[in-house]
Design a protein around this motif. Structure first.
Motif, PDB file in Angstrom:
ATOM      1  N   LYS A   1       2.065 -13.742 -34.839  1.00 38.23           N
ATOM      2  CA  LYS A   1       1.872 -12.306 -34.632  1.00 38.23           C
ATOM      3  C   LYS A   1       0.725 -11.832 -35.522  1.00 38.23           C
ATOM      4  O   LYS A   1       0.619 -12.253 -36.670  1.00 38.23           O
ATOM      5  CB  LYS A   1       3.139 -11.534 -34.988  1.00 38.23           C
TER       6      LYS A   1
ATOM      7  N   ASN B   1       0.335  -8.525 -36.226  1.00 36.83           N
ATOM      8  CA  ASN B   1       0.849  -7.363 -36.947  1.00 36.83           C
ATOM      9  C   ASN B   1       2.324  -7.195 -36.576  1.00 36.83           C
ATOM     10  O   ASN B   1       2.874  -8.003 -35.826  1.00 36.83           O
ATOM     11  CB  ASN B   1       0.031  -6.097 -36.636  1.00 36.83           C
ATOM     12  N   SER B   2       2.958  -6.150 -37.076  1.00 36.27           N
ATOM     13  CA  SER B   2       4.390  -5.955 -36.821  1.00 36.27           C
ATOM     14  C   SER B   2       4.668  -5.005 -35.655  1.00 36.27           C
ATOM     15  O   SER B   2       5.828  -4.700 -35.381  1.00 36.27           O
ATOM     16  CB  SER B   2       5.070  -5.425 -38.090  1.00 36.27           C
TER      17      SER B   2
ATOM     18  N   CYS C   1       4.408  -8.670 -28.382  1.00 37.07           N
ATOM     19  CA  CYS C   1       3.548  -8.268 -29.487  1.00 37.07           C
ATOM     20  C   CYS C   1       2.210  -8.983 -29.382  1.00 37.07           C
ATOM     21  O   CYS C   1       2.060  -9.953 -28.635  1.00 37.07           O
ATOM     22  CB  CYS C   1       4.215  -8.549 -30.824  1.00 37.07           C
TER      23      CYS C   1
ATOM     24  N   THR D   1      10.056   1.736 -37.108  1.00 38.58           N
ATOM     25  CA  THR D   1      11.312   1.058 -36.789  1.00 38.58           C
ATOM     26  C   THR D   1      12.426   2.006 -36.387  1.00 38.58           C
ATOM     27  O   THR D   1      13.481   1.570 -35.960  1.00 38.58           O
ATOM     28  CB  THR D   1      11.790   0.211 -37.988  1.00 38.58           C
TER      29      THR D   1
END
Length: 150
Positions: free
Chosen positions: A49, A51-52, A75, A136
């Motif tokens: 990945k 990034n998150s 993602c 989140t």
């Protein structure tokens, strides 16, 4: 609705894909099911990945917002990332995009956005559109939505 025009480079997305239609019964369940799978273990299994953030990519349009399209939930990954079994790799093509920012409850903010977008006189390409989620908390999320333009 406020937006800015931006030029993007190609990006690689890894995730799970389904064919869908906005006006078919069960459309919301298809999309919700993909997100549920992503957060029930798929996300953790995606390698490399960058990034998150999570992404919902809409591409392979049959015609316009009324036709069938593919949705991939996943993602951004490195272009050379290995592909785990059961996942797909898609490319967001480089080019000109309108970038919108919505904030708030994920479900209502995104649904309201798409309803309003369909009324805007944008010169859409219907090649690849995507939502990029930051945060989140599903009740208070920032979502950048990119719409491909001619």
């Amino acid at each position: 609705m406020h937006y800015e025009i931006t030029e993007l480079s190609p990006r690689t997305i890894t995730g799970i894909t389904a064919r869908n239609n906005n006006f078919s019964p069960g459309s919301a369940e298809v999309i919700g099911g993909l997100w549920q799978q992503l957060y029930n273990g798929v996300y953790l299994g995606i390698p490399d990945k960058v990034n998150s953030r999570t992404i919902a990519l809409y591409n392979h349009y049959e015609s316009d917002e009324k036709g069938d399209y593919d949705i991939t939930v996943g993602c951004e990954t490195a272009p050379s990332a290995p592909l785990p079994q059961g996942l797909s790799v898609q490319t967001i093509p480089g080019g000109r995009y309108a970038r919108f920012r919505v904030q708030g409850d994920v479900q209502s903010a995104v649904t309201d956005f798409w309803q309003a977008l369909w009324q805007l006189p944008l010169d859409r390409r219907f090649e690849a559109d995507f939502e990029e989620y930051t945060g989140t908390d599903p009740q208070n999320m920032t979502i950048d939505i990119y719409i491909s333009l001619r």
